[in-house]
Design a protein around this motif. Structure first.
Motif, short mmCIF file in Angstrom:
data_model
loop_
_atom_site.label_atom_id
_atom_site.label_comp_id
_atom_site.label_asym_id
_atom_site.label_seq_id
_atom_site.Cartn_x
_atom_site.Cartn_y
_atom_site.Cartn_z
N ASN A 12 -8.21 4.74 -4.01
CA ASN A 12 -7.19 3.76 -4.38
C ASN A 12 -7.25 3.49 -5.89
O ASN A 12 -6.23 3.48 -6.58
CB ASN A 12 -7.46 2.47 -3.58
N GLY A 13 -8.49 3.31 -6.41
CA GLY A 13 -8.67 3.06 -7.83
C GLY A 13 -8.19 4.23 -8.66
O GLY A 13 -7.53 4.07 -9.68
N ILE A 14 -8.53 5.43 -8.19
CA ILE A 14 -8.16 6.64 -8.94
C ILE A 14 -6.64 6.81 -8.98
O ILE A 14 -6.06 7.09 -10.02
CB ILE A 14 -8.85 7.87 -8.31
N GLN A 60 -23.91 4.20 -7.97
CA GLN A 60 -22.67 3.50 -8.34
C GLN A 60 -22.63 2.06 -7.83
O GLN A 60 -21.93 1.22 -8.38
CB GLN A 60 -21.46 4.28 -7.81
N PRO A 106 -17.71 0.94 -10.87
CA PRO A 106 -18.24 1.88 -9.86
C PRO A 106 -17.35 3.11 -9.72
O PRO A 106 -16.68 3.31 -8.72
CB PRO A 106 -18.27 1.03 -8.57
N LEU A 107 -17.32 3.88 -10.79
CA LEU A 107 -16.47 5.07 -10.86
C LEU A 107 -17.26 6.12 -11.64
O LEU A 107 -17.71 5.84 -12.74
CB LEU A 107 -15.19 4.70 -11.63
N PHE A 116 -22.97 -1.02 -10.14
CA PHE A 116 -21.86 -1.59 -10.91
C PHE A 116 -21.07 -2.65 -10.13
O PHE A 116 -20.26 -3.36 -10.71
CB PHE A 116 -20.94 -0.48 -11.42
N SER A 151 -15.44 -1.74 -4.16
CA SER A 151 -15.37 -1.72 -2.70
C SER A 151 -16.57 -2.49 -2.15
O SER A 151 -17.62 -2.58 -2.81
CB SER A 151 -15.39 -0.28 -2.19
N LYS A 164 -14.90 7.33 -1.08
CA LYS A 164 -14.42 6.21 -0.29
C LYS A 164 -12.94 5.96 -0.56
O LYS A 164 -12.45 6.22 -1.66
CB LYS A 164 -15.22 4.96 -0.63
N SER A 202 -9.30 -2.69 -8.55
CA SER A 202 -9.07 -1.66 -7.53
C SER A 202 -10.24 -0.68 -7.40
O SER A 202 -10.27 0.12 -6.47
CB SER A 202 -7.77 -0.90 -7.83
N PHE A 203 -11.19 -0.72 -8.32
CA PHE A 203 -12.33 0.21 -8.24
C PHE A 203 -13.48 -0.33 -7.40
O PHE A 203 -14.41 0.41 -7.09
CB PHE A 203 -12.84 0.54 -9.65
N LYS A 250 -11.43 3.21 -1.02
CA LYS A 250 -11.22 2.25 -2.09
C LYS A 250 -11.29 2.94 -3.46
O LYS A 250 -10.52 2.64 -4.37
CB LYS A 250 -12.29 1.16 -1.98
N HIS A 251 -12.25 3.89 -3.57
CA HIS A 251 -12.36 4.64 -4.82
C HIS A 251 -11.09 5.44 -5.06
O HIS A 251 -10.59 5.51 -6.17
CB HIS A 251 -13.56 5.59 -4.78
#
Lengths: 241, 283
Positions: free
Chosen positions: A7-9, B72, A97-98, B75, B105, A2, B102-103, A4-5
């Protein structure tokens, strides 16, 4: 994956640079490539002009330059992750959530790419041997693969900065040890084959020597992929607990 | 909300099981606590529930779904407040929060400034965390755990190492979270924290649950429904709480002299713990 993921990475990868620049000891290591470039592009040609006995050792100088270029991010990334473990920030990543592979990718992709880029530039600019662009790229990628192996292995065993400094010395010795293969009788070379950087060193030697490096590259890449997978698995089982 | 049956866990390389068949459930909107000394298995059980420890035996259902089957998205539904501060010290409070935010969504993140104001950290928001005191870092732990508005919250020793004022602030914030409908699972060795916060507590010792009930029931079960009166002249007597106001013996005893002390004979949670488990709660 996704957006957003992603973005986090990306955020995490950029955060690593923030952390490096805000830590004086890590920041100073970013100067290492500049010193190496000065050495390879300016000092070494000057010395070789003056002292002929250095010429047979040029492949070794080139190998050391490539591996030192590589060790910069091996050290920096290892210390960033060790620091994260020491301050227990790793535990936070365990409840985000990673996925663990996404985490590894975000921490090691940029150091890998930087290492590849630095080595491509170094090999392209070195004035001693004509090396084709694809051989250059293969050497640089093989060298870049040392970074994840080194960082994942280090962080699978080390739990604090002090321990990390001791392991760094041991790991650096292991990385450089296959240099000895150039100074031992031919029959003894095989002893160093158990060390992954041996195949990197031999591939550089084969390329500058004009030999066919295909087999050495094949073994080198296979070995690095195996070690990356092995240490990634070990790292994932130990890092977030 | 959470249903645990026969939960067992042994750490790799260890022969002694850390958890030896736990059975408990946590209802939606409940504050449930594990009360026990260090090494009892409280944090191990929590780590299983927030999926950091995986190779457990037994059954864990969260919202009716097997914990192992949650991906996931689990979480985004949980928030974890760790026992010790764990932040990037070279980043500011705001940078720490933004990075971890930022992780997520598919969730509405709470406003960072409001979160910092909620724990009286608004003046420190743009300072690096290395300049924070331990109490400030623990408050940052707290707001990081709630910033994505999770349904289930795990707090490991939420008031450990905090001064009384900060500990009280954290307890109040946890009570506010419960009022907003959150399900909260805390582990603690603080009798006071468990007593004040938990709807129900389980006593855990050596990886086993010794008792589970409301703090009030546990205290009344092991105490006496009575008051103890001590007069200045040294006379003392116990009186049953039932119809105490109409108890003529009680009233005439009070008239015998000036009252020095009067208190209920309800057991403290710590006393109950010691009587049930034979262990102390000290860390």
């Amino acid at each position: 994956m996704k957006l957003k993921h992603l973005n986090g990475i990306v955020n995490l990868a950029l955060t690593d640079f923030k952390l490096i620049f805000r830590d004086p000891s890590l920041r100073s290591f970013l100067l290492l490539p500049i010193i190496l470039f000065v050495f390879v592009l300016w000092l070494l040609p000057m010395w070789v002009d003056q002292y002929d006995f250095l010429v047979p050792y040029l492949p070794v100088f080139l190998i050391v330059a490539v591996v030192e270029n590589t060790q910069m991010f091996c050290f920096i990334s290892s210390m960033v992750l060790i620091d994260e473990k020491e301050t227990q920030v790793t535990k936070v990543y365990g409840v985000l959530p990673l996925t663990a592979p996404q985490y590894i990718l975000s921490r090691l992709l940029i150091p890998f790419l930087f290492t590849v880029l630095l080595n491509v530039v170094l090999i392209a600019l070195q004035p001693f041997y004509p090396i084709s662009w694809w051989e250059n790229l293969l050497i640089a990628v093989l060298a870049g693969m040392v970074v994840p192996v080194y960082v994942l292995a280090m962080n699978s065993y080390v739990s604090n900065r002090m321990q990390g400094m001791i392991y760094v010395k041991a790991f650096n010795m292991l990385v450089l040890l296959p240099i000895a293969a150039f100074f031992v009788p031919q029959g003894w070379k095989g002893v160093f084959a158990i060390l992954p950087t041996h195949w990197l060193f031999q591939s550089i030697d084969a390329v500058v020597d004009g030999s066919d490096p295909a087999l050495i590259f094949s073994i080198g890449f296979s070995f690095m992929i195996f070690l990356t997978a092995y240490f990634a698995r070990l790292f994932m089982s130990r890092h977030f607990v | 909300m959470i249903e645990v049956k026969n939960l067992q866990y042994t750490y790799p390389g260890s022969r002694k099981p850390a958890l030896q068949g736990l059975d408990f459930s946590v209802e939606r909107g409940e504050v449930f606590g594990f009360l026990g000394p260090s090494g009892a298995g409280k944090s191990t059980a929590q780590k299983i529930l927030y999926k950091v420890l995986k190779d457990f035996q037994g059954s864990v259902l969260v919202e009716g779904k097997d914990l192992q089957l949650w991906g996931q998205s689990y979480f985004t539904r949980i928030g974890v407040g760790f026992e010790l501060p764990n932040h990037y010290l070279k980043l500011t409070g705001r940078e720490n929060m933004q990075l971890f935010a930022s992780f997520y969504s598919g969730v509405t993140l709470k406003n960072i400034e409001e979160l910092f104001a909620m724990v009286q950290l608004e003046d420190a928001i743009d300072k690096t965390v290395e300049t924070y005191s331990k109490g400030m870092k623990m408050r940052l732990n707290f707001i990081r755990a709630v910033q994505h508005d999770p349904e289930i919250l795990f707090f490991d020793e939420p008031t450990a190492g905090l001064d009384p004022v900060n500990a009280n602030n954290i307890r109040t914030l946890i009570q506010d979270l419960q009022k907003s409908g959150k399900t909260i699972f805390i582990t603690t060795h603080s009798m006071h924290t468990a007593d004040e916060l938990c709807d129900r507590v389980s006593f855990i010792v050596n990886g086993k649950l010794a008792a589970t009930d409301t703090p009030e029931k546990l205290k009344s079960q092991y105490g006496k429904d009575a008051v103890h009166v001590l007069l200045q002249n040294g006379s003392e007597r116990d009186f049953k709480l039932e119809d105490l106001g109409a108890n003529e013996q009680f009233i005439s005893f009070l008239k015998e002299g000036e009252v020095k002390k009067i208190h209920t004979l309800e057991a403290s949670l710590e006393e109950v713990f010691i009587r049930v488990t034979g262990e102390t709660l000290r860390a």
